[in-house]
Scaffold this motif. Structure first.
Motif, PDB file in Angstrom:
ATOM      1  N   ILE A  21      -6.402  -0.999   1.312  1.00  0.00           N
ATOM      2  CA  ILE A  21      -6.653  -2.375   1.720  1.00  0.00           C
ATOM      3  C   ILE A  21      -7.231  -3.129   0.531  1.00  0.00           C
ATOM      4  N   LEU A  22      -6.686  -4.305   0.271  1.00  0.00           N
ATOM      5  CA  LEU A  22      -7.173  -5.185  -0.789  1.00  0.00           C
ATOM      6  C   LEU A  22      -8.068  -6.248  -0.163  1.00  0.00           C
ATOM      7  N   VAL A  61     -10.493  -2.782  -4.115  1.00  0.00           N
ATOM      8  CA  VAL A  61      -9.577  -1.830  -3.466  1.00  0.00           C
ATOM      9  C   VAL A  61     -10.405  -0.921  -2.554  1.00  0.00           C
ATOM     10  N   THR A  62     -10.065  -0.897  -1.291  1.00  0.00           N
ATOM     11  CA  THR A  62     -10.862  -0.156  -0.317  1.00  0.00           C
ATOM     12  C   THR A  62      -9.944   0.641   0.615  1.00  0.00           C
ATOM     13  N   ARG A  63     -10.575   1.497   1.422  1.00  0.00           N
ATOM     14  CA  ARG A  63      -9.922   2.215   2.516  1.00  0.00           C
ATOM     15  C   ARG A  63      -8.673   2.973   2.065  1.00  0.00           C
ATOM     16  N   PHE A  64      -8.835   3.814   1.042  1.00  0.00           N
ATOM     17  CA  PHE A  64      -7.727   4.649   0.585  1.00  0.00           C
ATOM     18  C   PHE A  64      -7.345   5.633   1.697  1.00  0.00           C
ATOM     19  N   GLY A  74     -13.200 -12.752   1.433  1.00  0.00           N
ATOM     20  CA  GLY A  74     -13.273 -11.850   2.573  1.00  0.00           C
ATOM     21  C   GLY A  74     -11.936 -11.655   3.264  1.00  0.00           C
ATOM     22  N   LYS A  75     -10.854 -12.189   2.684  1.00  0.00           N
ATOM     23  CA  LYS A  75      -9.519 -12.011   3.247  1.00  0.00           C
ATOM     24  C   LYS A  75      -8.970 -10.657   2.809  1.00  0.00           C
ATOM     25  N   ALA A  76      -8.351  -9.951   3.750  1.00  0.00           N
ATOM     26  CA  ALA A  76      -7.834  -8.605   3.471  1.00  0.00           C
ATOM     27  C   ALA A  76      -6.317  -8.580   3.569  1.00  0.00           C
ATOM     28  N   MET A  77      -5.699  -7.639   2.826  1.00  0.00           N
ATOM     29  CA  MET A  77      -4.245  -7.488   2.795  1.00  0.00           C
ATOM     30  C   MET A  77      -3.932  -6.015   2.549  1.00  0.00           C
ATOM     31  N   GLU A  78      -2.956  -5.490   3.259  1.00  0.00           N
ATOM     32  CA  GLU A  78      -2.582  -4.092   3.067  1.00  0.00           C
ATOM     33  C   GLU A  78      -1.754  -3.919   1.809  1.00  0.00           C
ATOM     34  N   ALA A  79      -1.885  -2.749   1.176  1.00  0.00           N
ATOM     35  CA  ALA A  79      -1.085  -2.415  -0.006  1.00  0.00           C
ATOM     36  C   ALA A  79      -0.627  -0.963   0.098  1.00  0.00           C
ATOM     37  N   GLN A  80       0.497  -0.672  -0.562  1.00  0.00           N
ATOM     38  CA  GLN A  80       1.024   0.686  -0.595  1.00  0.00           C
ATOM     39  C   GLN A  80       1.463   1.027  -2.010  1.00  0.00           C
ATOM     40  N   PRO A 108     -17.436  -9.360  -1.284  1.00  0.00           N
ATOM     41  CA  PRO A 108     -17.495  -8.494  -0.091  1.00  0.00           C
ATOM     42  C   PRO A 108     -17.160  -7.036  -0.429  1.00  0.00           C
ATOM     43  N   LYS A 109     -17.831  -6.134   0.328  1.00  0.00           N
ATOM     44  CA  LYS A 109     -17.624  -4.700   0.110  1.00  0.00           C
ATOM     45  C   LYS A 109     -16.762  -4.054   1.191  1.00  0.00           C
ATOM     46  N   TYR A 110     -16.728  -4.630   2.384  1.00  0.00           N
ATOM     47  CA  TYR A 110     -16.056  -3.992   3.507  1.00  0.00           C
ATOM     48  C   TYR A 110     -14.950  -4.905   4.044  1.00  0.00           C
ATOM     49  N   ALA A 111     -13.775  -4.335   4.210  1.00  0.00           N
ATOM     50  CA  ALA A 111     -12.652  -5.068   4.810  1.00  0.00           C
ATOM     51  C   ALA A 111     -12.662  -4.772   6.311  1.00  0.00           C
ATOM     52  N   TYR A 112     -13.045  -5.767   7.109  1.00  0.00           N
ATOM     53  CA  TYR A 112     -13.130  -5.545   8.553  1.00  0.00           C
ATOM     54  C   TYR A 112     -13.005  -6.879   9.289  1.00  0.00           C
ATOM     55  N   ASN A 113     -12.636  -6.773  10.537  1.00  0.00           N
ATOM     56  CA  ASN A 113     -12.564  -7.924  11.436  1.00  0.00           C
ATOM     57  C   ASN A 113     -13.052  -7.436  12.804  1.00  0.00           C
TER      58      ASN A 113
END
Length: 551
Positions: A43-44, A22-25, A49-55, A116-121
């Motif tokens: 961001i999950l 769980v990243t980028r609160f 390394g695939k990322a997905m938004e969460a709320q 992976p530690k960072y969710a980025y593209n």
């Protein structure tokens, strides 16, 4: 525990188990006073390394916030899968996760170093330039720190806000990242500048939008923006190595922090400044008395809905005067140029000192007391006269926070923009006999002549005035309106002009424009006005057929 990868998660099923970091609160707050957190965005990130938004909705915050630590890895089960947001998506995934009361969170204690530690593209600067004006996705990029500014107050279309600019380079071209309010304060610039003494500092910025300012790539930090100094990713290491010995140490830009606190000053002291470059970005608190309005300028203009620059009609839609601005909507906006003096002149002063101030938008409405749409409508739909709500400002006293306007750099005299109203003195609103407006005398003969018109002629003239279009460019030079009959004085030649935004009921306040609640704050750096995403093909018309009558 068996689990699925994020690439496989769709809304076809509502029964999933995933293993993610769980990243980028990012807390999303409403505009109440004090602001209240209405949801948590995050961001999950899975092992691929695939990322997905969460709320996490507000009602479940108290349940899940104690269970989650940013950067940790968890199994998450039984959540709602719904479509991703339509604009400003932080990651490239067609779906998003929404926590429910049934969602289960189980922490993973043993995590491989390869997770992976960072969710980025990452997007190159060339790719970022191609996204200018697009609001589909937020972007991620990296750059070497070359400088930054102290936090300063920047005027926006809604209110003054804190701003800090971060200067980056990819080794070939520069870019600017604008951080606002809480982000501006939380960026530890002094610490990063000290780090740069040891070697190049590479920043990974995620969740930014793309714009251009003065020919440079300008990135705006959205509400979900995050940054990482010297992140442990291959791209950052490669950029850092390539810049060793080639990029000079970063420098501070703009005024020092001590200069950013408003300085108390008198009009007589302000009038002594003759070079705007010496005082640009300074802020002052000054007590003023309104002497007159600048008579060769209009008190309103047609403003682009997005950047608040001047707009004009081209074909069947509006065109902003700012290059590359895609907005096609416009609305009347106050621009009150006012001459002020000291309420109590200094004893040593032999001649009265004056300066020119400009009140924009909501700040002007605060002292006039009438929305600009309604005031234009009440004067026949043209705004070619100075109506009583404006002329009654003469001799009124205000304590104001002001700063030199950007336009002063291109003028022969310094004008100051009003950032906010500190206080207002209680004085009579009627126009004093000694404060007669400059144009009043030259209009008196015309006023007396027109006041002898028959009532039927007056009715015809007024009807004609109310159905006139707003003059495009330039706006008509305002004339002093002393009585209702002055409304039939001959006005400058009307040209074909854009329709004015619609106001169905004049006594009501104009509704504020609303955006998707996740819309990031955008502004062109140091431009003085907020730059918000435009609504395509927005056009509104002012209805003045049922305007209120003068007493």
């Amino acid at each position: 525990m068996n689990h699925s990868f994020l690439r496989d998660v769709t809304s076809e099923s509502q029964k999933w188990t995933i293993r993610v970091r769980v990243t980028r609160f990012s807390e999303y707050k409403n505009k109440e006073e004090p602001p209240e957190v209405v949801r948590l965005d995050l961001i999950l990130l899975d092992e691929e390394g695939k990322a997905m938004e969460a709320q996490i909705p507000q009602r479940w915050l108290s349940k899940f916030m104690p269970q989650l630590r940013e950067g940790s890895v968890y199994y998450i089960q039984d959540f709602q899968v719904c479509d991703a947001r339509g604009q400003y998506r932080p990651v490239d995934h067609p779906f998003m996760v929404r926590f429910t009361s049934y969602t289960k969170v189980i922490e993973v204690n043993t995590v491989l170093d390869t997770f992976p530690k960072y969710a980025y593209n990452l997007a190159t600067y060339e790719e970022l330039r191609s996204r200018i004006g697009s609001n589909d996705y937020c972007s991620d990029t990296i750059g070497v720190l070359t400088g930054c500014t102290h936090v300063k107050i920047q005027n926006t279309k809604t209110s003054p806000k804190k701003l800090r600019n971060i200067y980056l380079t990819n080794g070939r071209e520069p870019a600017i990242v604008a951080l606002w309010n809480e982000h501006a304060d939380s960026f530890n610039a002094e610490h990063y500048m000290q780090m740069a003494i040891q070697g190049p500092v590479v920043f990974l910025f995620v969740g930014v939008t793309c714009a251009q300012f003065q020919g440079k790539l300008s990135l705006q930090g959205s509400a979900s923006c995050k940054w990482y100094a010297n992140p442990e990713i291959a791209e950052a290491v490669a950029l850092q190595d390539s810049c060793v010995g080639r990029i000079p140490a970063p420098t501070w830009h703009g005024p020092a922090a001590a200069q950013l606190s408003p300085q108390r000053i008198t009009i007589a002291e302000l009038a002594k400044f003759n070079n705007p470059h010496d005082i640009y970005a300074n802020r002052y608190i000054v007590k003023t008395k309104i002497k007159s309005l600048v008579t060769n300028q209009s008190w309103w203009y047609l403003a682009c809905d997005r950047c608040k620059r001047k707009a004009q009609l081209e074909g069947d839609q509006y065109k902003c005067s700012t290059p590359r601005c895609p907005c096609t909507g416009a609305a009347p906006r106050y621009r009150l140029p006012i001459i002020v003096t000291d309420p109590i002149p200094p004893q040593s002063q032999q001649q009265e000192s004056t300066v020119e101030l400009v009140f924009f938008g909501s700040i002007a409405q605060e002292i006039v007391g009438v929305p600009v749409d309604n005031l234009i409508a009440s004067e026949g739909g043209t705004g070619a006269f100075l109506p009583p709500p404006i002329t009654s400002l003469y001799e009124r006293q205000f304590e104001l926070c002001i700063s030199p306007s950007q336009g002063s750099l291109q003028r022969t005299n310094i004008t100051y923009q009003v950032d906010n109203i500190v206080s207002a003195a209680s004085v009579p609103l009627a126009l004093p006999a000694t404060a007669e407006p400059p144009l009043l005398q030259q209009n008196q003969a015309t006023t007396q002549q027109q006041s002898t018109c028959a009532s039927s002629d007056l009715g015809l003239a007024t009807t004609s005035a109310t159905k006139s279009s707003i003059i495009s460019s330039p706006n008509p030079t305002p004339k002093i309106l002393t009585t209702p009959e002055v409304a039939i004085v001959e006005t400058p030649q009307m040209q074909h002009t854009p329709p004015v935004p619609e106001t169905s009921h004049l006594p009501t306040k104009r509704l504020k424009r609303t955006f998707e609640e996740t819309h990031p704050e955008e502004i062109e750096n140091d431009s003085g006005e907020e730059d918000a995403p435009a609504k395509g093909q927005t056009r509104r018309r002012l209805n003045v057929d049922d305007q209120p009558k003068h007493d």
